[in-house]
Design an enzyme around this catalytic site. Structure first.
Site, PDB file in Angstrom:
ATOM      1  N   LYS A 118      39.796  42.980  43.439  1.00 33.71           N
ATOM      2  CA  LYS A 118      39.795  41.672  42.781  1.00 33.71           C
ATOM      3  C   LYS A 118      41.116  41.410  42.050  1.00 33.71           C
ATOM      4  O   LYS A 118      41.561  40.267  41.960  1.00 33.71           O
ATOM      5  CB  LYS A 118      38.623  41.571  41.804  1.00 33.71           C
ATOM      6  CG  LYS A 118      37.250  41.657  42.480  1.00 33.71           C
ATOM      7  CD  LYS A 118      36.909  40.437  43.294  1.00 33.71           C
ATOM      8  CE  LYS A 118      35.552  40.534  43.983  1.00 33.71           C
ATOM      9  NZ  LYS A 118      35.326  39.431  44.926  1.00 33.71           N
ATOM     10  N   GLU A 134      33.968  32.745  37.841  1.00 32.01           N
ATOM     11  CA  GLU A 134      32.608  33.226  38.046  1.00 32.01           C
ATOM     12  C   GLU A 134      32.696  34.725  38.279  1.00 32.01           C
ATOM     13  O   GLU A 134      33.741  35.232  38.688  1.00 32.01           O
ATOM     14  CB  GLU A 134      31.983  32.550  39.274  1.00 32.01           C
ATOM     15  CG  GLU A 134      32.279  33.217  40.634  1.00 32.01           C
ATOM     16  CD  GLU A 134      33.738  33.167  41.082  1.00 32.01           C
ATOM     17  OE1 GLU A 134      34.537  32.445  40.452  1.00 32.01           O
ATOM     18  OE2 GLU A 134      34.084  33.869  42.062  1.00 32.01           O
ATOM     19  N   SER A 155      36.510  48.936  48.468  1.00 31.15           N
ATOM     20  CA  SER A 155      36.985  47.776  47.709  1.00 31.15           C
ATOM     21  C   SER A 155      36.990  48.007  46.204  1.00 31.15           C
ATOM     22  O   SER A 155      37.755  47.387  45.484  1.00 31.15           O
ATOM     23  CB  SER A 155      36.133  46.544  48.041  1.00 31.15           C
ATOM     24  OG  SER A 155      34.757  46.807  47.813  1.00 31.15           O
TER      25      SER A 155
HETATM   26  C1  LIG Z   1      33.972  46.124  44.416  1.00 25.30           C
HETATM   27  C2  LIG Z   1      33.630  44.861  45.122  1.00 25.30           C
HETATM   28  N1  LIG Z   1      33.673  44.833  46.453  1.00 25.30           N
HETATM   29  C3  LIG Z   1      33.361  43.720  47.141  1.00 25.30           C
HETATM   30  C4  LIG Z   1      32.963  42.567  46.510  1.00 25.30           C
HETATM   31  C5  LIG Z   1      32.576  41.389  47.341  1.00 25.30           C
HETATM   32  O1  LIG Z   1      33.511  40.359  47.366  1.00 25.30           O
HETATM   33  P1  LIG Z   1      34.417  40.066  48.611  1.00 25.30           P
HETATM   34  O2  LIG Z   1      33.514  39.955  49.810  1.00 25.30           O
HETATM   35  O3  LIG Z   1      35.083  38.800  48.270  1.00 25.30           O
HETATM   36  O4  LIG Z   1      35.378  41.174  48.779  1.00 25.30           O
HETATM   37  C6  LIG Z   1      32.914  42.542  45.117  1.00 25.30           C
HETATM   38  C7  LIG Z   1      32.509  41.311  44.420  1.00 25.30           C
HETATM   39  O5  LIG Z   1      32.172  41.250  43.302  1.00 25.30           O
HETATM   40  C8  LIG Z   1      33.251  43.721  44.408  1.00 25.30           C
HETATM   41  O6  LIG Z   1      33.209  43.747  43.071  1.00 25.30           O
END
Ligand SMILES: Cc1ncc(COP(=O)(O)O)c(C=O)c1O
Lengths: 408, 253
Positions: A86, A108, A376
């Site tokens: 993020k 958000e 992520s």
């Molecule tokens: C660690 C993490 N991975 C993935 C996501 C999902 O979002 P996105 O599909 O935009 O990567 C989030 C969303 O809050 C997140 O905190």
């Protein structure tokens, strides 16, 4: 309206008139920045001195040995400052806010990672900050609420609608349409009206740019498959973007919740339950009823618990360039447990969806094959949910003791 | 047609009154009684909002009415049937107000056909700028129904001209930034904005958002053609019940 951002039939800018001029300004600022080579340099410089870019790729040798199938590599977005991908988007938009001369940011958040990243950026750049978060998510991601408030952000609990991510997005728009003169809305994923899908995936593309070089260096070739979890779609697009023209199988993993057959899930592209609609300013697949009313979604991972999905991903679902799968809450907990024990990595519950699908498929592949998982984010924020899932008795005793300490 | 109706009315009255309700709120039976009271009290035209789960342009009062109507089982079919009865029963023009997804899922053309069959005269779709609404505008044109376009204080003169070209019936001028149901400052600034709107279009101007009492409407006389009462009647119904509506509307005239 300058330009509307369509990806085949998906995307667009379904804006209330009050916001049209704000979006025109944003489109212009973003295009100018994108065409300015100094801008990307400035961005990469901040990301390498304030955050931890480039984030490494880790060879998961124990998981690889455990399954005896494909060689498993992990892109470590958990090592970004604030613990998730993020930050990439937030710092990028923060630089645009400076260019626009605005003084306040709103966002958000579902998992709280985007909220923490935005509050951090606001502290660093000197902006006022308000974060909208659904009541259900405030409960399940409490540690992140604490940090947002420490960082000086005002956290507003949203009690409308289903009280999760989509409702927090609605409240952010309601704030923005009132305060757009001073305020930028830092949308956290590749959804919403144009230019957000394009802009957010542009900043997140730094993941794939690094990962492509790293995997060629470390594994000696392109991966056969790449796995990323899909909430709105920003980390998935971030890593996939660099491999779109390569012979690589790209796999987006959605929240299967309690199982697709139960209807209690958040799988828009991998289930048959979603249909095309227009909400929150853009056209994509939504989990909605025949009248067009949005349905309640379910996932153990707050960040994936969302009714819509990036229009860019909806396009790739239709062309077949990206394959979409779902992992259930149960599968995710198992994959999380195994990854912690075998590799000493603690993925966020969201990221653990990508692990779950990869670990399902890896055994049927051979050691010649390479797979890359986008981790992520890190799982520290999920301590309460994970402790509950494993009914950890020592943790429960500790919480009771702590509560007594507060005379609760 | 809506425009000629408004022209005639404006020859008799200095300013017209448009009210708004959410269909199925508090119930369909009550909604019918509210409409009846409003018509008796001299309302000139009405917006019937088909509830939507994500009404992003609405503030808490109308948002809650949307959510409660849906929770009590309001469907698009029920709203459309109800609107037919209402349009047959009362003389004044009725418009649909809803968010674009409701039309999109119903099928834009089918939705507009149904409006025409059921005797509605136009529609307000706040999240559908003309750039995204080609099918809708064409369908409305085919049936000679009025797509009501929206001006806001942040709309440039140039864009007002552009929007005005697509508008029929009247233009809905949003009084200020923000969502529905918040107070508006009836000031010099608002007057200047309405002058700007007037220059951009020959259509009558409706002014909505934050209009809630006689003084507001008096302020608008000579500056706008239609005053729009939205959240205030819902607030009243929540507090004092359906029976209070007629007397309230009469205080506005
Ligand atoms: C660690 C993490 N991975 C993935 C996501 C999902 O979002 P996105 O599909 O935009 O990567 C989030 C969303 O809050 C997140 O905190």
């Amino acid at each position: 309206m300058k330009d509307r951002g369509y990806y085949k039939k998906f995307g667009g800018a379904y804006l209330p008139e009050m916001l049209v001029s704000t979006f025109d300004e944003l489109v212009e600022i973003f295009q100018t920045a994108k065409n300015d080579p100094g801008f990307w340099e400035e961005y990469v410089d901040i990301m390498s001195t304030y955050s931890c870019r480039p984030t490494p790729i880790t060879f998961a040798q124990n998981l690889t040995r455990h399954f005896g199938g494909a060689r498993i590599y992990v892109k470590r977005e958990d090592l970004n400052h604030t613990g998730a991908h993020k930050a990439n988007n937030v710092i990028g938009q923060g630089l645009l806010v400076k260019r626009m001369g605005k003084t306040r940011v709103i966002a958000e958040t579902g998992a709280g990672q985007h909220g923490v990243a935005t509050a951090t950026m606001a502290a660093r750049f000197g902006f006022k900050c308000t974060i909208y978060m659904g009541e259900v998510d405030v409960q399940r991601q409490r540690p992140n609420v604490f940090w947002m408030e420490r960082l000086g952000a005002e956290v507003i609990t949203v009690t409308e609608g289903t009280r999760i991510l989509k409702d927090a997005i609605n409240e952010s728009f309601r704030d923005w349409v009132t305060h757009m003169d001073t305020t930028h809305y830092v949308l956290g994923t590749a959804c919403g009206p144009h230019p957000f899908p394009e802009m957010v995936s542009y900043f997140q593309s730094i993941i794939g740019q690094e990962a492509r070089k790293q995997i060629l260096d470390q594994a000696g070739g392109l991966p056969d498959r790449i796995y990323a979890c899909v909430g709105g779609g920003s980390n998935a697009l971030g890593i996939f973007n660099a491999f779109l023209d390569d012979p690589v199988d790209l796999v987006g993993v959605e929240a299967g919740g309690e199982g697709l057959e139960t209807g209690r899930h958040a799988s828009r592209l991998s289930s048959k339950d979603a249909s095309v609609g227009v909400a929150q300013g853009y056209k994509t697949y939504f989990l909605q009823d025949n009248d067009g009313q949005m349905r309640e979604t379910h996932s153990v991972a707050a960040g994936l618990d969302y009714v819509g999905v990036s229009p860019i991903l909806a396009q790739y679902a239709e062309t077949g360039r990206i394959r979409f799968e779902a992992a259930t809450d149960r599968e995710v907990m198992d994959a999380l447990s195994l990854t912690i024990q075998k590799e000493g990595l603690i993925p966020a519950l969201e990221s653990a969806h990508a692990f779950a699908q990869a670990l399902k498929e890896a055994p049927a592949m051979t050691p010649k094959d390479i797979i890359l998982i986008n981790q992520s984010g890190r799982g520290d924020k999920d301590i309460f949910t994970i402790a509950d899932a494993f009914a950890d008795p020592k943790w429960q005793a500790f919480i009771k003791e702590k509560a007594e300490g507060y005379h609760a | 047609m809506l425009e000629s109706y408004l022209d005639n009315r404006l020859k008799q009255k200095e300013i017209l009154l448009m009210t708004h309700i959410v269909l199925g709120y508090p119930t369909f039976e009550d909604a019918f009684k509210i409409i009846e009271s409003m018509v008796n009290a001299g309302v000139d035209l009405m917006e019937l909002q088909i509830p939507f789960s994500e009404p992003i342009a609405d503030g808490p009062v109308i948002l809650h009415a949307n959510q409660k109507a849906l929770a009590k089982g309001a469907t698009v079919k029920k709203c459309v049937d109800f609107a037919k009865t209402v349009a047959e029963t009362f003389e004044i023009p009725f418009l649909f107000m809803s968010y674009y997804n409701i039309l999109f899922k119903y099928g834009v053309e089918r939705f507009v056909d149904t409006m025409a069959e059921n005797g509605l005269q136009g529609a307000i779709v706040p999240d559908l700028p003309p750039e995204e609404g080609k099918d809708y505008l064409e369908a409305m044109d085919k049936h000679r129904l009025s797509p009501i376009l929206i001006f806001s204080p942040s709309t440039s003169d140039e864009r007002m001209n552009y929007l005005g070209a697509f508008g029929r019936g009247f233009i809905y001028c949003v009084a200020r930034k923000g969502v529905t149901g918040v107070d508006t400052d009836f000031s010099r600034q608002l007057e200047n904005y309405l002058v700007r709107c007037r220059k951009a279009t020959d259509l009558p101007l409706a002014l909505g958002f934050g209009v809630k009492e006689r003084a507001d409407i008096d302020f608008l006389k000579g500056k706008a053609d239609i005053a729009v009462i939205g959240s205030e009647t819902i607030r009243l119904v929540d507090k004092e019940g359906v029976g209070a509506v007629e007397a309230f509307i009469k205080t506005l005239r």
